[in-house]
Scaffold this active site. Sequence first.
Site, short mmCIF file in Angstrom:
data_model
loop_
_atom_site.label_atom_id
_atom_site.label_comp_id
_atom_site.label_asym_id
_atom_site.label_seq_id
_atom_site.Cartn_x
_atom_site.Cartn_y
_atom_site.Cartn_z
N SER A 130 0.78 -1.26 -0.10
CA SER A 130 -0.07 0.00 0.17
C SER A 130 0.84 1.10 0.18
CB SER A 130 -0.81 0.04 1.54
OG SER A 130 -1.47 1.15 1.62
N TYR A 143 -1.94 -1.14 10.61
CA TYR A 143 -1.90 -1.27 8.92
C TYR A 143 -0.56 -0.90 8.39
CZ TYR A 143 -3.82 -0.93 4.34
OH TYR A 143 -4.20 -1.16 2.97
N1 LIG Z 1 -8.70 -0.86 -1.68
C1 LIG Z 1 -7.78 0.15 -1.51
O1 LIG Z 1 -7.73 1.37 -1.61
C2 LIG Z 1 -6.18 -0.51 -1.04
C3 LIG Z 1 -5.32 0.50 -0.86
C4 LIG Z 1 -3.96 -0.19 -0.81
C5 LIG Z 1 -3.78 -1.43 -0.64
N2 LIG Z 1 -4.74 -2.32 -0.36
C6 LIG Z 1 -4.56 -3.51 -0.12
O2 LIG Z 1 -5.00 -4.43 -0.91
C7 LIG Z 1 -5.46 -5.60 -0.33
C8 LIG Z 1 -6.77 -6.07 -0.85
O3 LIG Z 1 -7.86 -5.05 -0.44
P1 LIG Z 1 -9.26 -4.98 -0.86
O4 LIG Z 1 -9.46 -3.23 -1.14
O5 LIG Z 1 -9.49 -5.57 -2.15
O6 LIG Z 1 -10.08 -5.53 0.42
P2 LIG Z 1 -11.59 -6.18 0.19
O7 LIG Z 1 -12.24 -6.15 1.77
O8 LIG Z 1 -12.29 -5.76 -0.75
O9 LIG Z 1 -10.96 -7.73 0.04
C9 LIG Z 1 -10.25 -8.36 1.14
C10 LIG Z 1 -10.44 -9.75 1.12
O10 LIG Z 1 -9.82 -10.49 1.93
C11 LIG Z 1 -10.51 -11.47 2.76
N3 LIG Z 1 -9.98 -11.68 4.13
C12 LIG Z 1 -10.24 -10.94 5.24
N4 LIG Z 1 -9.85 -11.53 6.27
C13 LIG Z 1 -9.38 -12.63 5.77
C14 LIG Z 1 -8.87 -13.90 6.49
N5 LIG Z 1 -8.54 -13.70 8.08
N6 LIG Z 1 -8.36 -15.06 5.89
C15 LIG Z 1 -8.70 -15.11 4.55
N7 LIG Z 1 -9.20 -13.92 3.89
C16 LIG Z 1 -9.43 -12.80 4.53
C17 LIG Z 1 -11.93 -10.77 3.00
O11 LIG Z 1 -12.92 -11.78 3.24
C18 LIG Z 1 -11.78 -10.00 1.27
O12 LIG Z 1 -12.52 -11.12 0.66
C19 LIG Z 1 -5.21 -5.55 1.08
O13 LIG Z 1 -4.36 -6.02 1.58
C20 LIG Z 1 -5.18 -4.04 1.31
O14 LIG Z 1 -4.59 -3.57 2.27
C21 LIG Z 1 -6.16 -1.76 -0.84
#
Ligand SMILES: NC(=O)c1ccc[n+]([C@@H]2O[C@H](COP(=O)([O-])OP(=O)(O)OC[C@H]3O[C@@H](n4cnc5c(N)ncnc54)[C@H](O)[C@@H]3O)[C@@H](O)[C@H]2O)c1
Length: 248
Positions: A130, A143
């Site tokens: 991130s 985080y």
């Molecule tokens: N969306 C953003 O703006 C953003 C920005 C920077 C980084 N990220 C990173 O990208 C990644 C995905 O984020 P996203 O926005 O798609 O999130 P999201 O909430 O849409 O998806 C996350 C997924 O992880 C799964 N998950 C959560 N806890 C879990 C566990 N204990 N075991 C197995 N699966 C689990 C959830 O069920 C979900 O399907 C994350 O690591 C997040 O930190 C996201």
Amino acid sequence: MVDLNKKRALVTGGASGLGKAMSEAFAAAGAHVIVADVNAESAEAVASDIGGEAWTVNLADTSALDGVDLDVDILVNNAGIQRIHPITEFPLEEWRLINTLMLEAPFVLTKAALPAMYAKGWGRVINLSSIHGLRASANKSAYVAAKHGLMGLTKTTALEAGPHGVTCNAINPGYVMTPMVKGQIADQAKTNGITEDEVLEQVFLGHSAVPKLAEPGDIAALALFLASDAAAVINGSAHSVDGGWSAA
Ligand SMILES: NC(=O)c1ccc[n+]([C@@H]2O[C@H](COP(=O)([O-])OP(=O)(O)OC[C@H]3O[C@@H](n4cnc5c(N)ncnc54)[C@H](O)[C@@H]3O)[C@@H](O)[C@H]2O)c1
């Protein structure tokens, strides 16, 4: 066109958001995708849509995963959650959960996947870090710590695995409109005492020179490139997709 025929890809958190977009992109490029997620129903739905398989797993239970063997060519450590509190009020259990799921689980899965990759002389580990792996924000100590730690794991994996034909890189998005971010809008409004519209403008786009949030497909396109043969010498790098946030 990236050709991932005969490749097996494991995408954690593949049931939603960025993980879903990456699972779809890898499958469209010919890979057999294992959608690993704690949400069984959504993982099954995504896997069925893309002709892959679902692995229902709680990645926060890292002890149960240590010692597992994974036979995959591409590992994407993507599952993540967010919790927002000032340090003085941060519940230890929440801090531990974030760091277990987002730092320890990528370590355990990388440990599990590298032997088969080394045996084939080819592999890709892609860690969804991130902007918060490169910059801090107040109230996100767990985080930010987990994502900075993931950068260290990415670089160490790159050094150990590179000689075996296996690369490891990080993707560092700013904000991407996924369910995780939608969930943060209300939290941020409450914590900062501003409206949800103000959160979008001031918090989510406040640091971006490009006045738009990234789409999940933008992240998937980069992950697909990092998984390709053309990216064989890209190793241990952070790939920002943040509209310029980290350029400042
Ligand atoms: N969306 C953003 O703006 C953003 C920005 C920077 C980084 N990220 C990173 O990208 C990644 C995905 O984020 P996203 O926005 O798609 O999130 P999201 O909430 O849409 O998806 C996350 C997924 O992880 C799964 N998950 C959560 N806890 C879990 C566990 N204990 N075991 C197995 N699966 C689990 C959830 O069920 C979900 O399907 C994350 O690591 C997040 O930190 C996201």
